[in-house]
Design an enzyme around this catalytic site. Structure first.
Site, PDB file in Angstrom:
ATOM      1  N   HIS A  27      -2.354   1.341   7.193  1.00  0.00           N
ATOM      2  CA  HIS A  27      -2.870   1.306   5.457  1.00  0.00           C
ATOM      3  C   HIS A  27      -2.884   2.782   5.042  1.00  0.00           C
ATOM      4  O   HIS A  27      -3.215   3.691   5.758  1.00  0.00           O
ATOM      5  CB  HIS A  27      -4.128   0.727   5.420  1.00  0.00           C
TER       6      HIS A  27
ATOM      7  N   CYS B 262       0.819  -1.255  -0.051  1.00  0.00           N
ATOM      8  CA  CYS B 262       0.016   0.053  -0.046  1.00  0.00           C
ATOM      9  C   CYS B 262       0.730   1.278  -0.016  1.00  0.00           C
ATOM     10  O   CYS B 262       0.615   2.254  -0.853  1.00  0.00           O
ATOM     11  CB  CYS B 262      -0.902   0.200   1.194  1.00  0.00           C
TER      12      CYS B 262
ATOM     13  N   HIS C  29      -6.184   1.350  -3.719  1.00  0.00           N
ATOM     14  CA  HIS C  29      -5.431   0.944  -2.767  1.00  0.00           C
ATOM     15  C   HIS C  29      -4.792  -0.251  -3.010  1.00  0.00           C
ATOM     16  O   HIS C  29      -5.348  -1.116  -3.806  1.00  0.00           O
ATOM     17  CB  HIS C  29      -6.074   1.119  -1.453  1.00  0.00           C
TER      18      HIS C  29
END
Length: 266
Positions: free
Chosen positions: A214, A162, A226
């Protein structure tokens, strides 16, 4: 020599000096680094771009002297934006560069770049200098990674995590981000409401202990790009990311950050 550069498409960086050790990041072509410690077959490096440290196979390193290092650090560079760029070396050999690779000592009028004593002619699309519409570039480049598999420590369209995705995409518009989401979150201006977000802004998500785990790129209203299993597009709101396949929330919203200003600088 105390510095090196990647003359390969990708160099894995590992936590410990072993092929079995966890890969923590990757060095892309043209990125340089300090060589800090050596063991048999392994070198501990610190990346110039983001300060990340780890171990690489010594055979993969191209050493550079102080003069070359100075030339690289004091010259303009370009960033590749095609998923794969093939650069001819000679009649029999090519360089294969992934998106986000650095073309050091960039000569825009000749479309040439240099690594050590070798000069190459760039092919394909590259990004350099002031980017006219950085938000548009962020989205265009992010969508090229759609369906790229998730890979812990990855920074390429063939395997990316990510924060690797956000770091490389922002690299293309000339904004330098740290490697990890927990450090990226410290940059930029926090947004009070989801509706304030513009395409290219970043959203960060935490776990039950409050740790940032994240990050993703805001696309259009209530959509986020993402890397989770693969690079995908999901819904996002003030609660977090809502997976459109499983119909449930997968990541809890912590904060949204505006890093790109109107003129494209951070």
């Amino acid at each position: 020599m105390t510095h090196g550069i990647s003359n390969l498409s990708i160099i894995p960086v590992r936590r410990e000096p072993s092929e079995k050790s966890e890969m923590v990041t990757q060095i892309l072509f043209g990125e340089h680094f300090e060589m800090r410690e050596q063991m048999v077959g392994w070198t501990n490096v610190k990346l110039a771009y983001d300060g990340y440290e780890g171990w690489v196979d010594t055979k993969m390193i191209t050493p550079i002297n102080a003069r070359t290092l100075s030339k690289i650090e004091n010259s303009a560079s370009a960033i590749t934006s095609d998923i794969i760029t093939i650069v001819p070396v000679n009649d029999e050999q090519n360089l294969m560069l992934v998106a986000g690779s650095t073309l050091p000592v960039w000569r825009p009028y000749l479309k040439q770049f240099s690594v050590t004593r070798d000069t190459y002619l760039a092919t394909g699309d590259v990004l350099y200098g002031d980017i006219k519409d950085p938000r548009e570039v962020v989205i265009q480049q992010s969508l090229k990674y759609f369906n790229a598999p998730y890979l812990w420590g990855g920074r390429t369209p063939f395997g990316v995590d990510c924060s690797g995705l956000t770091q490389v995409i922002y690299k293309m518009i000339g904004i330098q981000l740290p490697r990890d989401a927990s450090e990226q979150v410290k940059i930029g201006t926090a947004l009070s409401f989801v509706d304030e977000a513009e395409p290219g802004d970043l959203a960060f998500f935490d776990d039950d202990e409050g740790n940032i785990v994240h990050v993703g790129i805001i696309w259009k209203r209530n959509k986020i790009i993402h890397a989770s299993g693969q690079v995908r597009i999901d819904n996002v709101d003030q609660f977090g990311i809502f997976n459109i396949d499983t119909k449930r929330y997968t990541h809890k919203m912590r904060v949204m950050k505006k890093i790109i200003k109107q003129n494209g600088t951070d």
